[in-house]
Design a protein around this motif. Structure first.
Motif, PDB file in Angstrom:
ATOM      1  N   LEU A  27       8.366   0.925  -2.549  1.00 48.29           N
ATOM      2  CA  LEU A  27       8.251   2.367  -2.780  1.00 48.29           C
ATOM      3  C   LEU A  27       7.509   3.088  -1.654  1.00 48.29           C
ATOM      4  O   LEU A  27       7.443   4.321  -1.649  1.00 48.29           O
ATOM      5  N   HIS A  28       6.953   2.309  -0.735  1.00 54.66           N
ATOM      6  CA  HIS A  28       6.261   2.919   0.412  1.00 54.66           C
ATOM      7  C   HIS A  28       6.247   1.896   1.534  1.00 54.66           C
ATOM      8  O   HIS A  28       5.414   1.005   1.559  1.00 54.66           O
ATOM      9  N   ARG A  29       7.171   2.066   2.474  1.00 54.53           N
ATOM     10  CA  ARG A  29       7.444   1.019   3.449  1.00 54.53           C
ATOM     11  C   ARG A  29       6.471   0.996   4.619  1.00 54.53           C
ATOM     12  O   ARG A  29       6.156  -0.068   5.136  1.00 54.53           O
ATOM     13  N   MET A  30       6.018   2.164   5.070  1.00 56.81           N
ATOM     14  CA  MET A  30       5.182   2.216   6.262  1.00 56.81           C
ATOM     15  C   MET A  30       4.047   3.212   6.077  1.00 56.81           C
ATOM     16  O   MET A  30       4.166   4.171   5.303  1.00 56.81           O
ATOM     17  N   ILE A  31       2.952   2.982   6.817  1.00 58.95           N
ATOM     18  CA  ILE A  31       1.868   3.954   6.915  1.00 58.95           C
ATOM     19  C   ILE A  31       1.658   4.199   8.401  1.00 58.95           C
ATOM     20  O   ILE A  31       1.138   3.329   9.104  1.00 58.95           O
ATOM     21  N   GLY A  32       2.088   5.354   8.891  1.00 58.55           N
ATOM     22  CA  GLY A  32       2.156   5.548  10.330  1.00 58.55           C
ATOM     23  C   GLY A  32       3.065   4.491  10.916  1.00 58.55           C
ATOM     24  O   GLY A  32       4.139   4.207  10.373  1.00 58.55           O
ATOM     25  N   PRO A  33       2.663   3.825  12.002  1.00 57.33           N
ATOM     26  CA  PRO A  33       3.511   2.774  12.566  1.00 57.33           C
ATOM     27  C   PRO A  33       3.290   1.407  11.929  1.00 57.33           C
ATOM     28  O   PRO A  33       3.979   0.445  12.296  1.00 57.33           O
ATOM     29  N   PHE A  34       2.360   1.287  10.981  1.00 54.09           N
ATOM     30  CA  PHE A  34       2.072  -0.013  10.348  1.00 54.09           C
ATOM     31  C   PHE A  34       3.164  -0.338   9.327  1.00 54.09           C
ATOM     32  O   PHE A  34       3.399   0.414   8.381  1.00 54.09           O
ATOM     33  N   ILE A  35       3.808  -1.485   9.507  1.00 53.47           N
ATOM     34  CA  ILE A  35       4.938  -1.842   8.654  1.00 53.47           C
ATOM     35  C   ILE A  35       4.706  -3.123   7.860  1.00 53.47           C
ATOM     36  O   ILE A  35       5.534  -3.499   7.032  1.00 53.47           O
ATOM     37  N   PHE A  36       3.588  -3.780   8.108  1.00 55.44           N
ATOM     38  CA  PHE A  36       3.352  -5.081   7.466  1.00 55.44           C
ATOM     39  C   PHE A  36       1.849  -5.302   7.415  1.00 55.44           C
ATOM     40  O   PHE A  36       1.121  -4.971   8.349  1.00 55.44           O
ATOM     41  N   MET A  37       1.391  -5.892   6.287  1.00 53.85           N
ATOM     42  CA  MET A  37      -0.024  -6.240   6.156  1.00 53.85           C
ATOM     43  C   MET A  37      -0.171  -7.405   5.202  1.00 53.85           C
ATOM     44  O   MET A  37       0.317  -7.357   4.075  1.00 53.85           O
ATOM     45  N   ASP A  38      -0.823  -8.467   5.666  1.00 55.84           N
ATOM     46  CA  ASP A  38      -1.148  -9.643   4.856  1.00 55.84           C
ATOM     47  C   ASP A  38      -2.652  -9.860   4.878  1.00 55.84           C
ATOM     48  O   ASP A  38      -3.298  -9.668   5.924  1.00 55.84           O
ATOM     49  N   HIS A  39      -3.183 -10.299   3.756  1.00 56.06           N
ATOM     50  CA  HIS A  39      -4.602 -10.655   3.652  1.00 56.06           C
ATOM     51  C   HIS A  39      -4.656 -12.128   3.239  1.00 56.06           C
ATOM     52  O   HIS A  39      -4.267 -12.477   2.128  1.00 56.06           O
ATOM     53  N   ALA A  40      -5.109 -12.990   4.145  1.00 50.12           N
ATOM     54  CA  ALA A  40      -5.207 -14.425   3.875  1.00 50.12           C
ATOM     55  C   ALA A  40      -6.641 -14.785   3.516  1.00 50.12           C
ATOM     56  O   ALA A  40      -7.581 -14.391   4.196  1.00 50.12           O
ATOM     57  N   GLY A  41      -6.798 -15.556   2.450  1.00 52.79           N
ATOM     58  CA  GLY A  41      -8.122 -16.027   2.056  1.00 52.79           C
ATOM     59  C   GLY A  41      -8.844 -15.049   1.140  1.00 52.79           C
ATOM     60  O   GLY A  41      -8.239 -14.111   0.623  1.00 52.79           O
TER      61      GLY A  41
END
Length: 304
Positions: A27-41
């Motif tokens: 429902l919301h693909r991008m924030i500015g140019p940011f298209i991907f975000m993962d948080h590990a741990g």
């Protein structure tokens, strides 16, 4: 106003590496140019086989990967011949452009004893830079601006915000910050950019009487200046910038053109990508289109 709250979802990127996936969201693909975000741990007790955390060589096009650690240690190797250990507070900024392959290895078990925790984002490239030559840069903490105030500590990872400017080389207007807030601190979003959001790494905040907890991304409409109050000691990652327009994403490939992604898929399948010269004995095969790789659609899907 608050546009959307994105709940992180669980995804697996290696045998033992499970992450909270925040972007892309349907429902919301991008924030500015940011298209991907993962948080590990945080991963506090990895198995005796730390190699089970490893992410084998894999390809990218059309984006920059940005790796930032809170704890632990990761060894990056890529097809340019770069070998770089990244430690907490540093930034690994790899621009794929026309194509690059890289791996992420966890080769020092003692460095994981205190807990591995990292954030990786992908930044889409403007169309004029999508086929640029690939590059890599590491930035140490002393190269990144830090600001402190009562109950507030922040490091500007990239871009510009709050009157600060980072020396990290970027391709479009954006901001990306690591922010630590003490309980009861008051905080506001930067006003320099049209698209803004933040991810709650740990802790909780309150906006307009509603409490939001860790694992959530809050995205705000342009011009809104929310009053953020921390309910406890809290860590946030703030990000945003100016939109780039429609993008397609499949697996590790991003492009403004569907046909370019199809070409990249075939290039990886046929072995036309160069593997890291010091890590080329194994790699991640191209997923089948109908296998729905974790967190990605089966065919190129537009992001806008």
């Amino acid at each position: 106003m608050l546009e959307i709250v994105i709940e992180s979802r669980t995804a697996a990127i290696s045998a033992e590496m499970k992450v909270k996936r925040i972007l892309p969201f349907r429902l919301h693909r991008m924030i500015g140019p940011f298209i991907f975000m993962d948080h590990a741990g945080p991963i506090v007790n990895p198995s005796a086989q730390s190699s089970n955390l490893d992410v084998l060589p894999h390809p990218h096009i059309g984006l920059s990967t940005v790796s930032y650690l809170f704890g632990g240690e990761v060894t990056h190797r890529d097809s340019l011949g770069v070998e770089q250990i990244i430690r907490p507070g540093e930034v690994n900024w790899m621009t794929a452009g026309s194509g690059i392959a890289h791996s992420e290895r966890f080769e020092n078990p003692s460095s994981l004893a205190g807990g591995l925790e990292m954030i990786q984002t992908w930044v889409a490239l403007p169309e004029k830079d999508e086929e640029a030559a690939p590059s890599f840069a590491n930035y140490t903490p002393d190269q990144l601006p830090v600001f402190t105030d009562k109950g507030i500590w922040m490091r500007l990872i990239a871009g510009d915000a709050y009157g600060l400017k980072s020396n990290v080389n970027t391709n479009s207007p954006l901001f990306y910050l690591h922010v630590v807030l003490q309980q009861g601190a008051l905080f506001a979003l930067p006003k320099e950019h049209s698209e803004r959001g933040f991810y709650i790494v740990k802790g909780s905040i309150e906006i307009a009487g509603i409490t939001y907890t860790e694992g959530k991304m809050l995205v705000f409409t342009k011009g809104v200046d929310p009053r953020i109050v921390t309910k406890e000691n809290t860590t946030l990652m703030l990000l945003g910038g100016e939109p780039l327009g429609e993008r397609f994403i499949w697996w590790n490939f991003v492009s403004s053109r569907k046909e370019r992604i199809e070409q990249a898929k075939e290039d990886w399948k046929q072995g036309r990508f160069i593997l890291p010269p010091n890590d080329n004995n194994e790699f991640i095969p191209l997923p089948d289109d109908n296998s729905r790789p974790s967190g990605t659609p089966p065919k190129p899907e537009p992001l806008s």
